[in-house]
Design a protein around this motif. Structure first.
Motif, PDB file in Angstrom:
ATOM      1  N   THR A  61      -6.688 -32.556 -28.757  1.00 38.30           N
ATOM      2  CA  THR A  61      -6.153 -32.015 -27.510  1.00 38.30           C
ATOM      3  C   THR A  61      -5.083 -32.931 -26.928  1.00 38.30           C
ATOM      4  O   THR A  61      -5.287 -34.140 -26.812  1.00 38.30           O
ATOM      5  N   LEU A  62      -3.957 -32.328 -26.542  1.00 37.19           N
ATOM      6  CA  LEU A  62      -2.896 -33.041 -25.832  1.00 37.19           C
ATOM      7  C   LEU A  62      -3.092 -32.934 -24.321  1.00 37.19           C
ATOM      8  O   LEU A  62      -3.189 -33.942 -23.619  1.00 37.19           O
ATOM      9  N   VAL A  63      -3.146 -31.719 -23.812  1.00 35.18           N
ATOM     10  CA  VAL A  63      -3.314 -31.477 -22.378  1.00 35.18           C
ATOM     11  C   VAL A  63      -4.073 -30.171 -22.185  1.00 35.18           C
ATOM     12  O   VAL A  63      -3.711 -29.148 -22.766  1.00 35.18           O
ATOM     13  N   SER A  64      -5.116 -30.206 -21.375  1.00 33.56           N
ATOM     14  CA  SER A  64      -5.818 -28.994 -20.990  1.00 33.56           C
ATOM     15  C   SER A  64      -5.192 -28.429 -19.724  1.00 33.56           C
ATOM     16  O   SER A  64      -4.886 -29.169 -18.784  1.00 33.56           O
ATOM     17  N   LEU A  65      -4.989 -27.115 -19.701  1.00 35.01           N
ATOM     18  CA  LEU A  65      -4.497 -26.430 -18.505  1.00 35.01           C
ATOM     19  C   LEU A  65      -5.643 -25.820 -17.704  1.00 35.01           C
ATOM     20  O   LEU A  65      -5.423 -25.020 -16.793  1.00 35.01           O
ATOM     21  N   GLY A  66      -6.875 -26.176 -18.055  1.00 36.15           N
ATOM     22  CA  GLY A  66      -8.021 -25.763 -17.267  1.00 36.15           C
ATOM     23  C   GLY A  66      -8.589 -24.409 -17.678  1.00 36.15           C
ATOM     24  O   GLY A  66      -8.068 -23.731 -18.564  1.00 36.15           O
ATOM     25  N   TRP A  67      -9.682 -24.043 -17.015  1.00 35.60           N
ATOM     26  CA  TRP A  67     -10.382 -22.784 -17.274  1.00 35.60           C
ATOM     27  C   TRP A  67     -10.092 -21.797 -16.153  1.00 35.60           C
ATOM     28  O   TRP A  67      -9.971 -22.187 -14.992  1.00 35.60           O
ATOM     29  N   ASP A  68      -9.995 -20.514 -16.503  1.00 37.33           N
ATOM     30  CA  ASP A  68      -9.667 -19.477 -15.534  1.00 37.33           C
ATOM     31  C   ASP A  68     -10.621 -18.296 -15.673  1.00 37.33           C
ATOM     32  O   ASP A  68     -11.243 -18.095 -16.718  1.00 37.33           O
ATOM     33  N   ALA A  69     -10.691 -17.499 -14.600  1.00 42.16           N
ATOM     34  CA  ALA A  69     -11.541 -16.310 -14.615  1.00 42.16           C
ATOM     35  C   ALA A  69     -10.910 -15.180 -15.424  1.00 42.16           C
ATOM     36  O   ALA A  69     -11.611 -14.327 -15.960  1.00 42.16           O
ATOM     37  N   GLU A  70      -9.587 -15.154 -15.503  1.00 40.05           N
ATOM     38  CA  GLU A  70      -8.859 -14.162 -16.278  1.00 40.05           C
ATOM     39  C   GLU A  70      -7.809 -14.876 -17.117  1.00 40.05           C
ATOM     40  O   GLU A  70      -7.490 -16.045 -16.868  1.00 40.05           O
ATOM     41  N   PHE A  71      -7.259 -14.166 -18.099  1.00 35.85           N
ATOM     42  CA  PHE A  71      -6.214 -14.768 -18.912  1.00 35.85           C
ATOM     43  C   PHE A  71      -5.037 -15.154 -18.005  1.00 35.85           C
ATOM     44  O   PHE A  71      -4.492 -14.305 -17.292  1.00 35.85           O
ATOM     45  N   PRO A  72      -4.632 -16.430 -17.999  1.00 36.86           N
ATOM     46  CA  PRO A  72      -3.659 -16.929 -17.014  1.00 36.86           C
ATOM     47  C   PRO A  72      -2.204 -16.741 -17.471  1.00 36.86           C
ATOM     48  O   PRO A  72      -1.538 -17.693 -17.890  1.00 36.86           O
ATOM     49  N   GLU A  73      -1.696 -15.542 -17.347  1.00 29.79           N
ATOM     50  CA  GLU A  73      -0.351 -15.253 -17.855  1.00 29.79           C
ATOM     51  C   GLU A  73       0.721 -16.117 -17.201  1.00 29.79           C
ATOM     52  O   GLU A  73       1.628 -16.623 -17.878  1.00 29.79           O
ATOM     53  N   HIS A  74       0.637 -16.286 -15.888  1.00 30.81           N
ATOM     54  CA  HIS A  74       1.654 -17.078 -15.192  1.00 30.81           C
ATOM     55  C   HIS A  74       1.617 -18.531 -15.674  1.00 30.81           C
ATOM     56  O   HIS A  74       2.663 -19.155 -15.929  1.00 30.81           O
ATOM     57  N   LYS A  75       0.420 -19.067 -15.813  1.00 30.21           N
ATOM     58  CA  LYS A  75       0.253 -20.444 -16.276  1.00 30.21           C
ATOM     59  C   LYS A  75       0.809 -20.603 -17.691  1.00 30.21           C
ATOM     60  O   LYS A  75       1.487 -21.590 -18.008  1.00 30.21           O
ATOM     61  N   VAL A  76       0.544 -19.626 -18.547  1.00 27.08           N
ATOM     62  CA  VAL A  76       1.044 -19.668 -19.924  1.00 27.08           C
ATOM     63  C   VAL A  76       2.567 -19.634 -19.943  1.00 27.08           C
ATOM     64  O   VAL A  76       3.216 -20.340 -20.726  1.00 27.08           O
TER      65      VAL A  76
END
Length: 205
Positions: A61-76
């Motif tokens: 793992t390089l960097v985790s962007l965390g866990w979300d309740a739904e698929f995080p399109e904006h974050k992606v």
């Protein structure tokens, strides 16, 4: 020490969430096979019980962007923009120590770690990616947060047993790209690759 480290500051994780997006380098076929066999050897030698990580899921793992309740399109979307700004060379990644990470529960990761020159290229990529992510997620500002710490490691299995650090035959491969991966909690199959970014000419092979 947690298994999924290097969570970008300002991107919080929370329990009970099921969608995980993270940057990583996947083991190539030869390294994955060698790591899988090394895990079997450790299990036999130390009488370990637990669940192995499937070979196709072996990664660092390089960097985790965390866990979300739904698929995080904006974050992606933001993550993809940041990854395109990364400027780092291909490198040799060498993992040559095996140990257990400590956890409060009994599901302790058995991992491969490296040190020194064996992880120097990985750490350079980590710094570059974190800087780009920081800028992307803060709307173009730079150096809003510090670079999160990371211990480069590959998780082989989860076991209640504690394995003290010891040297092993190295698992190494030339990392020529990094990936943005998606994991649905409980999914047994390969990670879904959301994006791949090629590293430029080798640093030293």
């Amino acid at each position: 020490m947690p298994d999924d480290q290097s969570l970008l500051p300002g991107i919080a994780s929370a329990p009970g969430l099921h969608h995980h997006v993270f940057f990583a380098v996947l083991a190539d076929a030869d390294a994955g096979l060698k790591a899988d066999r090394l895990c079997d050897q450790e299990m036999a030698l130390r009488h370990l019980e637990g669940s192995k990580v499937r070979r196709e899921r072996l990664h660092v793992t390089l960097v985790s962007l965390g866990w979300d309740a739904e698929f995080p399109e904006h974050k992606v979307g933001l993550a993809g923009l940041a990854a395109g700004l990364v400027d780092a060379p291909a490198f040799l990644l060498r993992l040559d120590r095996c140990l257990s990470f400590q956890r409060r529960n009994a599901r302790r990761p058995l991992v491969l770690c490296g040190h020194g020159a064996g992880v120097a290229g990985f750490l350079e990529l980590h710094r570059s990616l974190c800087g780009a992510l920081d800028s992307s997620f803060s709307g173009g500002a730079s150096a809003v947060h510090g670079i999160p710490s990371v211990t480069p490691h590959m998780t082989l299995m989860y076991s209640p047993s504690v394995v003290e650090p010891h040297p092993v035959e190295p698992v190494e491969w030339t990392v020529r790209e990094f990936q943005l991966l998606y994991n649905l909690r409980g999914s047994p199959g390969p990670y879904r690759v959301l994006g791949r970014w090629t590293l430029h000419g080798p640093q030293c092979m």
